[in-house]
Enzyme design. Structure first.
Site, PDB file in Angstrom:
ATOM      1  N   HIS A   1      -3.541   6.102   3.531  1.00  0.00           N
ATOM      2  CA  HIS A   1      -4.253   4.867   3.191  1.00  0.00           C
ATOM      3  C   HIS A   1      -3.565   3.623   3.744  1.00  0.00           C
ATOM      4  CE1 HIS A   1      -6.068   1.761   0.535  1.00  0.00           C
ATOM      5  NE2 HIS A   1      -7.123   2.544   0.609  1.00  0.00           N
TER       6      HIS A   1
ATOM      7  N   SER B   1     -11.404  -1.201   0.720  1.00  0.00           N
ATOM      8  CA  SER B   1     -10.012  -1.063   1.159  1.00  0.00           C
ATOM      9  C   SER B   1      -9.884  -1.387   2.640  1.00  0.00           C
ATOM     10  CB  SER B   1      -9.512   0.368   0.927  1.00  0.00           C
ATOM     11  OG  SER B   1      -9.130   0.567  -0.398  1.00  0.00           O
TER      12      SER B   1
ATOM     13  N   ASP C   1       0.852  -1.185   0.000  1.00  0.00           N
ATOM     14  CA  ASP C   1       0.000   0.000   0.000  1.00  0.00           C
ATOM     15  C   ASP C   1       0.890   1.237   0.000  1.00  0.00           C
ATOM     16  OD1 ASP C   1      -2.341   1.817   0.782  1.00  0.00           O
ATOM     17  OD2 ASP C   1      -3.283  -0.156   0.885  1.00  0.00           O
TER      18      ASP C   1
END
Length: 425
Positions: A104, A266, A65
């Site tokens: 994220h 996600s 990520d």
């Protein structure tokens, strides 16, 4: 799929998908803490019950990520190693990448394996004793290396550094994938790694499930809301979904140490990746195919499911406690598909050698040499060819014709003379 935080405040306690019995927790856990209270999936997916058996010790989750930030107290002792494959990050993979998406990776990692405090407060992940690997990738301008190359390299690095589970919380919005991913994902499967992938979100423009969620063998995760109903905005639906997990009203730890609320598969994917780590911790000799099989076969059917698997829910809603403890018959093959067979069928023309010719060539005799060119002459003078093929045949045909015509004329004259000498009757 990558989304910014809509608020930094913690979301309020949410409606649970299903209730859970009040049992002593094996980890420091204060359900009255507002942060813990907002983590409704801990009870909805029966994670607190699974903690009575395992907390993920001995399992390693690789998070490919935007990088797991160095947030004090959240990932202390959790991140075992890391790297950057974007060409823009730091060598340990711990520098968040992207002005928009930098948080994220930390959000994803905190859902999977945040440690929480010793007092049982603060955000805690699904597998709070599992190790993490941070592989930082960049999206768009945040990377100097092509995205497909980053993922292929990141997959191999994760496998080589001991990943038991790999989490991929992104989509490409296309069904197909770069051919380099064939070998990278096969490398993970051949080394017995569970690969968990997010299905994507309609709210961010993903109308169909895209790669890597379309790759055979991965465990694709769809999203549901707090009531266990398939999410229309924070999930995409499709036939490759294996299991569904919460994707709305989630929280995540940002790089600056603040909590943010967010939505999307996600977040559903690392919840499932955390459960996969719990299963691998409780059953260290179990193959990746059987880990996936336990997760999908112990899923709870959702109201309104019309088939198993269902395009909205896959095999159903995640049940961590059953995945860890239930008696599930073992399987020999990955129930989510066989990438090696797919490659054999669909990349066959590029991977198989062309057949060797079996017929022997036939010798063809050479053509006779051409006649030598004639000397150039005037077109007004006769040549041997013009005499042979023109003048002589013309004479041969004309002379007999003249003779026949003369004979006919003479005969006609004799007849007229004879009639003239005959008297009238």
């Amino acid at each position: 799929m990558l989304r910014t935080a809509v608020a930094t405040a913690v979301v309020a306690a949410s409606v649970l998908i299903t209730g859970a019995a009040a049992t002593p927790a094996p980890v420091p856990d204060d359900p009255t803490d507002p942060v813990r209270g907002s983590e409704y999936w801990l009870d909805a997916a029966h994670i607190r019950e699974a903690w009575q058996t395992t907390r993920g010790e001995g399992a390693t989750i690789a998070v490919i990520d935007t990088g797991i930030a160095k947030v004090p107290g959240v990932f202390d002792g959790a991140v075992a190693d890391g790297t950057d494959v974007s060409g823009s990050g730091t060598s340990d993979g711990r520098t968040p990448l992207g002005a928009i998406d930098g948080n994220h990776g930390s959000w994803v990692a905190s859902l999977a394996a945040a440690r929480g405090t010793a007092e049982g407060t603060g955000m805690i992940g699904v597998a709070p004793e599992a190790k993490l690997l941070s592989i930082s990738v960049g999206f768009g301008a945040a990377a100097s290396v092509p995205f497909s190359e980053q993922i292929a390299k990141g997959m191999r690095w994760a496998v080589d550094h001991g990943a038991d589970v790999i989490n991929l919380s992104f989509t490409t919005n296309t069904l197909d994938w770069d051919q380099s991913w064939d070998d990278a994902f096969l490398y993970a499967f051949e080394h017995d790694v569970v690969v968990v992938v997010a299905a994507g979100n309609r709210g961010s423009g993903t109308n169909i499930i895209g790669a890597p969620a379309t790759i055979p063998g991965v465990l694709t995760v769809g999203g549901v809301d707090q009531t266990g109903t398939a999410s229309l905005e924070a999930s995409t639906q499709g036939i490759t979904i294996g299991v569904s997990a919460p994707s709305e009203g989630l929280i995540g730890m940002s790089a600056d140490g603040t909590l943010a609320s967010w939505n999307g598969t996600s977040g559903a994917a690392p919840i499932v990746a955390g459960v996969a780590a719990l299963v691998r911790s409780a059953h260290p000799d179990m193959t990746a195919a059987n880990v996936i099989n336990r997760i999908i076969k112990t899923a709870v059917p959702a109201p309104g499911m019309t088939a198993v698997p269902d395009p909205l829910y896959g095999y159903g809603l995640l049940n961590a406690q059953a995945a860890v403890t239930a008696d599930v018959p073992s399987v020999d093959k990955n129930p989510m598909g066989d990438l090696a067979e797919w490659v054999r069928l669909f990349r066959r023309a590029q991977t198989e050698p062309l057949p060797e010719p079996t017929a022997t060539p036939i010798a063809v005799p050479p053509l006779p040499a051409a006649d030598a060119p004639a000397e150039p002459t005037s077109p007004l003078l006769p040549s041997a060819d013009s005499l042979r093929y023109g003048t002589l045949p013309l004479i041969a045909l004309t002379v007999p014709g003249i003779l026949v015509a003369l004979g006919v004329t003479a005969a006609a004259r004799r007849i007229r003379s004879a009639r003239a000498r005959t008297p009238n009757s």
